[in-house]
Write a protein that holds these residues in place. Structure first.
Motif, PDB file in Angstrom:
ATOM      1  N   GLU A   1       0.826  -1.233   0.000  1.00 51.52           N
ATOM      2  CA  GLU A   1       0.000   0.000   0.000  1.00 51.52           C
ATOM      3  C   GLU A   1       0.846   1.263   0.000  1.00 51.52           C
ATOM      4  O   GLU A   1       0.389   2.323  -0.434  1.00 51.52           O
ATOM      5  N   GLN A   2       2.102   1.141   0.402  1.00 50.39           N
ATOM      6  CA  GLN A   2       2.990   2.321   0.375  1.00 50.39           C
ATOM      7  C   GLN A   2       3.549   2.559  -1.027  1.00 50.39           C
ATOM      8  O   GLN A   2       4.124   3.623  -1.295  1.00 50.39           O
ATOM      9  N   LEU A   3       3.379   1.588  -1.901  1.00 40.05           N
ATOM     10  CA  LEU A   3       3.959   1.689  -3.252  1.00 40.05           C
ATOM     11  C   LEU A   3       2.931   2.077  -4.305  1.00 40.05           C
ATOM     12  O   LEU A   3       3.285   2.636  -5.348  1.00 40.05           O
ATOM     13  N   THR A   4       1.660   1.801  -4.030  1.00 42.85           N
ATOM     14  CA  THR A   4       0.627   1.936  -5.088  1.00 42.85           C
ATOM     15  C   THR A   4       0.581   3.338  -5.687  1.00 42.85           C
ATOM     16  O   THR A   4       0.362   3.493  -6.885  1.00 42.85           O
ATOM     17  N   ALA A   5       0.848   4.347  -4.907  1.00 44.60           N
ATOM     18  CA  ALA A   5       0.798   5.733  -5.420  1.00 44.60           C
ATOM     19  C   ALA A   5       1.984   6.070  -6.313  1.00 44.60           C
ATOM     20  O   ALA A   5       1.993   7.125  -6.968  1.00 44.60           O
ATOM     21  N   HIS A   6       2.971   5.173  -6.388  1.00 42.37           N
ATOM     22  CA  HIS A   6       4.218   5.486  -7.122  1.00 42.37           C
ATOM     23  C   HIS A   6       4.401   4.623  -8.358  1.00 42.37           C
ATOM     24  O   HIS A   6       5.489   4.591  -8.932  1.00 42.37           O
TER      25      HIS A   6
END
Ligand code: KYN
Ligand code: ZN
Ligand code: ZN
Length: 209
Positions: A93-98
């Protein structure tokens, strides 16, 4: 006009923190420029996992490729530095925006300042996060900590997720001065016959001049 360059490699020196029990970095002088000898030559002794380094598949996989057998394209090309300062275990979930138009190489910044002494609670990444990156075509995962998995891991879930997808690994980089964004990565392993890893001089370059 030349492209801007950033050195993301720690200096290798005696006292550089290494994995508990592993070979400390040491060097000695074999020859000095003196008494008719025209050159200085040194001898170095260190772990294959010293400083900025690339793990070979043989480090965590049985009958897997050694560092002199790996394809080199994963270690040079467009990469994205994702700023996750303060994260202890990187989750999907910390990667999805990137992930929008993500390049084939991803470097994770987990430290604000890379510690000068050994951090046995160093940040790492979950297997689920590795799978998510692989699903988006990522071929190399880099991290500013000594390992993708926790120090006490015996299952090496992140490394085996990497193995499943045939990804490459770059560990021990220093991203203290690096802002999030896209760069060119150059971090080629040395051609050590049969070894499990190789130290590298890892650098970033701007993608445009
Ligand atoms: N030097 C070691 C000695 C024993 C066990 C692990 C290491 C590591 O350096 C960790 C390695 N970089 C890894 O990510 O598995
Ligand atoms: Zn390693
Ligand atoms: Zn590793």
């Amino acid at each position: 006009m030349s492209k801007k360059m950033w050195d993301i490699s720690p200096t290798l020196h005696p006292g550089l923190p290494v994995w508990p029990g592993d070979t400390p970095y040491q060097s000695e002088t074999t020859w000095e420029i003196a008494n008719g000898c025209p050159v200085k030559v040194s001898k170095i002794s260190m772990s294959s996992h010293t400083g900025a380094h690339c793990d070979a598949p043989s480090h965590y996989g049985v009958n897997a490729k050694a560092i002199d057998e790996v394809a080199l394209d994963a270690y040079i090309g467009a990469c994205r530095v994702i700023d996750l300062q303060g994260t202890r275990v990187v989750q999907p979930e910390q990667l999805t925006a990137h992930l929008n138009q993500i390049p084939a190489r991803v470097l994770l910044r987990t430290y604000t300042t890379t510690p000068q002494q050994w951090d046995d609670q160093f940040p790492c990444i979950s297997a689920a996060a590795i799978h998510l990156l692989a699903e988006h075509g990522v071929q190399l995962i880099g991290i500013d900590s000594p390992s993708l998995d926790p120090q006490d891991s015996k299952t090496l879930d992140a490394h085996h997720a990497v193995e499943k997808h045939g990804m490459a690994i770059l560990e021990g980089i220093v991203l203290d001065e690096i802002s999030a964004g896209d760069y060119e990565l150059i971090a080629l392993p040395l051609k050590f016959a049969g070894l499990d890893a190789s130290p590298v001089r890892a650098i970033l370059r701007s993608l445009i001049a």
